[in-house]
Design a protein around this motif. Structure first.
Motif, short mmCIF file in Angstrom:
data_model
loop_
_atom_site.label_atom_id
_atom_site.label_comp_id
_atom_site.label_asym_id
_atom_site.label_seq_id
_atom_site.Cartn_x
_atom_site.Cartn_y
_atom_site.Cartn_z
N ASN A 28 -4.14 10.01 43.57
CA ASN A 28 -4.64 11.33 43.94
C ASN A 28 -3.72 12.39 43.33
OD1 ASN A 28 -6.14 13.31 45.24
ND2 ASN A 28 -4.93 13.20 47.12
N THR A 29 -4.31 13.33 42.55
CA THR A 29 -3.52 14.38 41.90
C THR A 29 -4.06 15.75 42.28
OG1 THR A 29 -4.91 14.27 39.92
CG2 THR A 29 -2.91 12.92 39.94
N ASN A 30 -3.25 16.74 42.05
CA ASN A 30 -3.57 18.14 42.33
C ASN A 30 -4.50 18.67 41.23
OD1 ASN A 30 -3.56 20.92 42.67
ND2 ASN A 30 -1.35 21.05 43.05
N PRO A 31 -5.72 19.14 41.55
CA PRO A 31 -6.63 19.61 40.51
C PRO A 31 -6.15 20.88 39.81
CG PRO A 31 -7.54 20.06 42.68
CD PRO A 31 -6.34 19.19 42.89
N ALA A 32 -5.18 21.57 40.40
CA ALA A 32 -4.61 22.75 39.76
C ALA A 32 -3.46 22.42 38.83
CB ALA A 32 -4.12 23.75 40.83
N ASP A 33 -2.91 21.21 38.96
CA ASP A 33 -1.77 20.79 38.15
C ASP A 33 -1.75 19.26 38.11
OD1 ASP A 33 0.60 20.28 36.89
OD2 ASP A 33 1.87 21.36 38.32
N THR A 35 -0.05 17.19 36.66
CA THR A 35 1.26 16.52 36.67
C THR A 35 1.77 16.32 38.09
OG1 THR A 35 2.52 18.59 36.53
CG2 THR A 35 1.81 17.58 34.45
N ASP A 36 1.12 16.94 39.06
CA ASP A 36 1.53 16.84 40.46
C ASP A 36 0.78 15.67 41.11
OD1 ASP A 36 2.37 17.20 43.07
OD2 ASP A 36 1.07 18.93 43.44
N VAL A 37 1.44 14.53 41.20
CA VAL A 37 0.84 13.34 41.80
C VAL A 37 1.11 13.35 43.30
CG1 VAL A 37 0.82 10.83 41.87
CG2 VAL A 37 1.07 12.02 39.68
N ILE A 38 0.04 13.36 44.09
CA ILE A 38 0.19 13.40 45.55
C ILE A 38 0.50 12.02 46.10
CG2 ILE A 38 -1.02 13.93 47.70
CD1 ILE A 38 -2.65 16.00 46.03
N GLY A 39 -0.13 10.98 45.55
CA GLY A 39 0.16 9.63 46.00
C GLY A 39 -0.95 8.66 45.65
N ASP A 40 -0.73 7.41 45.95
CA ASP A 40 -1.70 6.35 45.73
C ASP A 40 -2.27 5.92 47.08
OD1 ASP A 40 -1.33 6.24 42.94
OD2 ASP A 40 0.50 5.05 43.21
N PHE A 41 -3.59 6.01 47.21
CA PHE A 41 -4.26 5.75 48.48
C PHE A 41 -5.17 4.53 48.36
CE2 PHE A 41 -2.88 10.07 48.65
CZ PHE A 41 -2.61 10.32 49.99
N PRO A 42 -5.49 3.90 49.50
CA PRO A 42 -6.29 2.68 49.46
C PRO A 42 -7.64 2.87 48.78
CG PRO A 42 -5.32 2.96 51.63
CD PRO A 42 -5.04 4.22 50.87
N ASP A 43 -7.98 1.91 47.94
CA ASP A 43 -9.33 1.81 47.38
C ASP A 43 -9.96 0.60 48.07
OD1 ASP A 43 -11.57 2.27 45.93
OD2 ASP A 43 -10.77 1.57 44.02
N SER A 44 -10.48 0.85 49.27
CA SER A 44 -10.85 -0.23 50.19
C SER A 44 -12.13 -0.93 49.75
CB SER A 44 -11.00 0.33 51.60
OG SER A 44 -9.82 0.99 52.02
N ASP A 45 -12.38 -2.08 50.37
CA ASP A 45 -13.60 -2.82 50.10
C ASP A 45 -14.26 -3.20 51.42
OD1 ASP A 45 -12.15 -5.00 51.09
OD2 ASP A 45 -11.64 -5.73 49.08
N SER A 46 -15.25 -4.06 51.35
CA SER A 46 -16.04 -4.40 52.52
C SER A 46 -15.21 -5.11 53.59
CB SER A 46 -17.23 -5.28 52.12
OG SER A 46 -16.79 -6.47 51.49
N GLU A 96 -4.29 19.38 47.58
CA GLU A 96 -5.13 18.23 47.33
C GLU A 96 -6.52 18.61 46.83
OE1 GLU A 96 -5.65 14.14 49.60
OE2 GLU A 96 -6.40 15.81 50.81
N GLN A 97 -7.13 19.65 47.43
CA GLN A 97 -8.49 20.04 47.07
C GLN A 97 -8.52 21.16 46.04
OE1 GLN A 97 -10.52 22.90 47.72
NE2 GLN A 97 -12.46 21.94 47.16
N GLY A 98 -7.49 22.01 46.02
CA GLY A 98 -7.38 23.05 45.02
C GLY A 98 -7.73 24.44 45.48
#
Length: 485
Positions: A28-33, A35-46, A96-98
């Motif tokens: 997850n990155t900042n849509p305004a920048d 280079t600003d990485v907010i973090g890695d979040f779960p890409d969940s499944d069933s 996060e949203q911009g």
């Protein structure tokens, strides 16, 4: 801003923060920048959804029996916690949203108002008593929660929309699995963390992060009694089709292509300010955004002069810069969608009178689009009919009141509609004839109040609206009882 709790980069299932079963994550990155990485979040499944739904199902009976007044105590505590952390949460939304910080602060305020309204409904979740046909018999009705619900929320209001789904779901006595947009996972995690801190029991509210796979798993799970979804028409229709075979209860809010009508007697300065706010606030990324201005030819040029002058003074930039008026759009795809739509509109005969391209912002790598105004837009052209979700405004000429209403109603959506006029008869006639769910006169056409229905007509809405007493018709079902004594 205080450091972000590492737990928020996990799912919340049965009261515990856990990594995704499959181990996959999304950055997850900042849509305004970028280079600003907010973090890695779960890409969940069933598998994650299965665990979350199972937890919600186990918790449902005890939560139902707690009763609405006691359940409202949780909402009261969440409201207090959110109020105490309003500054921090608004900063996270902007990052996060911009959206502009002032807009994020407004979203926090709206969320507090929704919590305040919803918890107050605890003492009004009542039915009726009615005369019985038999002697020594009492007849009455009451509501019961429908059970486990799946709540699928979008990225444009990453706090307010989850609030207006989670709060009534829990107050009604349902247990829930929240599946937010993968573009704004942190804000939703913060919210769910506040519910946990406020004392929501284990399993009552679960959070599963990820993209389409967990959403599909929620819809197809037979233990889920209802799905509340806010997003695109394509996904909403797919949810409806998937659940039809088992009569899945759905609440679908699917966007808009909203018109602001300007009649010859309108206050053009007031109309201009409403247009600027409606079209370019939050970079036009609202289901109620003003994407079309339908203006009587008699005042078209005067209105356009005012609108273009105001647009020329707007500053595009990152949301955390207090000088910014127009924030970035959410993704590269969103930016490209806006630019392609403008190019196609020109091919269809429209003329760009402001903006029209990408915006450069101090060398930042972000998704910036110039606030754009198009005139001479054919009412039936693609840009006048299809939702763009960006800072692009189409100005369409009308020949009188009847033509303006016809054009306003010509789209497949029906979320919001607005009219500017000094004539009371014209105002009330427009309110009567608009094919939209949220109506405005001489004011911006975005949003409503926490106690009014948030919903639309036609392709914009299916099922009971949100943010109002009518929301209980989704989260509960009626029972009637006859008791002879």
């Amino acid at each position: 801003m205080s450091p972000i709790d590492f737990n928020l980069f996990c799912n919340l299932i049965d009261g515990r923060w856990v990594p995704p079963e499959g181990g996959a994550h999304r950055r997850n990155t900042n849509p305004a920048d970028l280079t600003d990485v907010i973090g890695d979040f779960p890409d969940s499944d069933s598998a994650d959804v299965d665990a979350a739904v199972a937890a919600a199902a186990r918790a449902q009976e005890e939560w139902r029996e707690r009763g609405p007044i006691r359940r409202a105590g949780i909402l009261a505590r969440v409201q207090r916690i959110l109020a105490e952390r309003a500054t921090e949460v608004a900063a996270v939304i902007t990052r996060e949203q911009g959206k502009c910080l002032s807009e994020a602060q407004g979203e926090v305020k709206r969320s507090l108002e929704i919590l305040d309204f919803t918890r107050g409904e605890a003492r009004r979740l009542n039915g009726i008593t009615t005369p019985a046909e038999d002697a020594r018999t009492v007849a009455f009705t009451f509501r019961r929660p429908i059970g486990v619900v799946g709540l699928i929320s979008p990225w444009n209001f990453p706090l307010a929309i989850p609030v207006w789904k989670v709060a009534p779901a829990l107050l009604a006595g349902c247990t829930a699995v929240l599946k937010p947009s993968p573009l704004t996972p942190l804000t939703s995690a913060l919210l769910v963390g506040m519910f946990q801190e406020a004392g929501v029991p284990e399993g009552v509210l679960n959070l599963v992060q990820g993209d389409s796979e967990p959403g599909k798993a929620l819809v197809s799970d037979p233990r889920v009694a209802g799905i509340s979804f806010t997003g695109s028409p394509g996904v909403g229709l797919a949810i409806q089709e998937s659940g039809a075979g088992r009569l899945l209860k759905t609440q679908l809010e699917l966007g808009g292509k909203n018109a602001l009508v300007v009649l010859p007697d309108a206050d053009l300065d007031a109309a201009t300010e409403a247009i600027i706010l409606g079209a370019f606030g939050q970079a036009g990324q609202r289901c109620s955004a003003t994407s079309r201005v339908v203006v009587d030819r008699a005042v078209r040029d005067d209105l356009l002069t005012r609108v273009v002058a105001r647009v020329s003074r707007l500053t595009v930039g990152p949301g955390d810069d207090l000088a910014t008026d127009v924030c970035p759009v959410i993704t590269q795809q969103s930016m490209e969608t806006c630019l392609r739509a403008v190019a196609r509109a020109q091919s269809d005969g429209a003329t760009v009178v402001a903006g029209g391209g990408a915006a450069e912002v101090d060398g930042r790598a972000g998704f910036y689009v110039q606030p754009t105004v198009l005139r001479d837009v054919p009412w039936d052209s693609e840009i006048a009919q299809e939702e763009i979700f960006g800072p692009v405004l189409s100005v369409i000429d009308a020949d009188g009141f009847d033509d303006a209403i016809r054009i306003a109603n010509s789209v497949k959506y029906g979320m919001s509609a607005t009219v500017f006029t000094r004539d009371l008869s014209s105002a009330l006639e427009a309110v009567h004839r608009f094919e939209a769910g949220m109506l405005h006169v001489n004011r911006p056409g975005v949003g409503a109040y926490a106690h009014l229905p948030h919903g639309g007509t036609k392709l914009s809405q299916y099922g009971p609206p949100e943010c109002s007493p009518e929301v209980w018709d989704f989260y509960t079902e009626w029972r009637s009882a006859c008791v002879t004594y």
